[in-house]
Design a protein around this motif. Sequence first.
Motif: not given
Length: 248
Positions: A123-127, A202-205
């Motif tokens: 799970k990847v969060g985008l900045h 958001a629970g990203v890794e």
Amino acid sequence: MLVGLFVPCYIDQLYPKVGKDTLEVLEKVGCTVVFLQDPLCCGQPMANSGYEKMTRGYEKPFLKALQEVDYLVTPSASCSSHLTHHLLKPLVGKEELSRVRELTEFLHDVTGLEKLKASFPHKVGLHLSCHGLRGLNLGTPSELKVPHYSKIEEVLSTVDGLELVVPPKADECCGFGGSFAVSEAAVSVKMGSDKMKGMSMAGVEYVTATDMSCLMHLEGVFQAENSPMKIMHIAELLNSEEGGSGNQ
């Protein structure tokens, strides 16, 4: 297609794996890559601090490269933006400027996405960095009421298993801002902390971006606040074949 790869100074010195992954991604999509050894810096740090005159001469290796390659590609939206909007803009025409590209922009607009093959089951969060979004138009800024598009999201959609999360305020500044992080350190850290909280909720890794400078700042915030989240440049995701451990 002959591509000149410009690896920015901070990636070369602090995150060399990002440069290596960029090279391998470009080769995977069929490019012949020439590593540009002469350019050491695009001049952005000096210009941001009011010392643009100190960058005279910095343009020479880039102008030389544009005469020898089809495209000049860099894994940094901020460096690409500075080259095309400032350092090179007074010296070359639109056609030459259009051959200077940030990595995801190049993959999306020039080579296409069909040959991209990668796997990253996390799970990847985008900045969304400021320069990429508003300088290079890699996507739609939230302040504009126009139909949504994102070249970055389309490129990352090719990575098998990757669960991409675009949290609220994904396009809000992380707080780095180059010299701003030094001159306004307390504000910079607070902005990074706010970004971290949004990603954490958001629970990203992992957190990814087109700019290692943003990620470097966020990495410092994560470590200072003992967050388990890790950073990973988009080039690393696009070159991942399984899981990957990210930058420690």
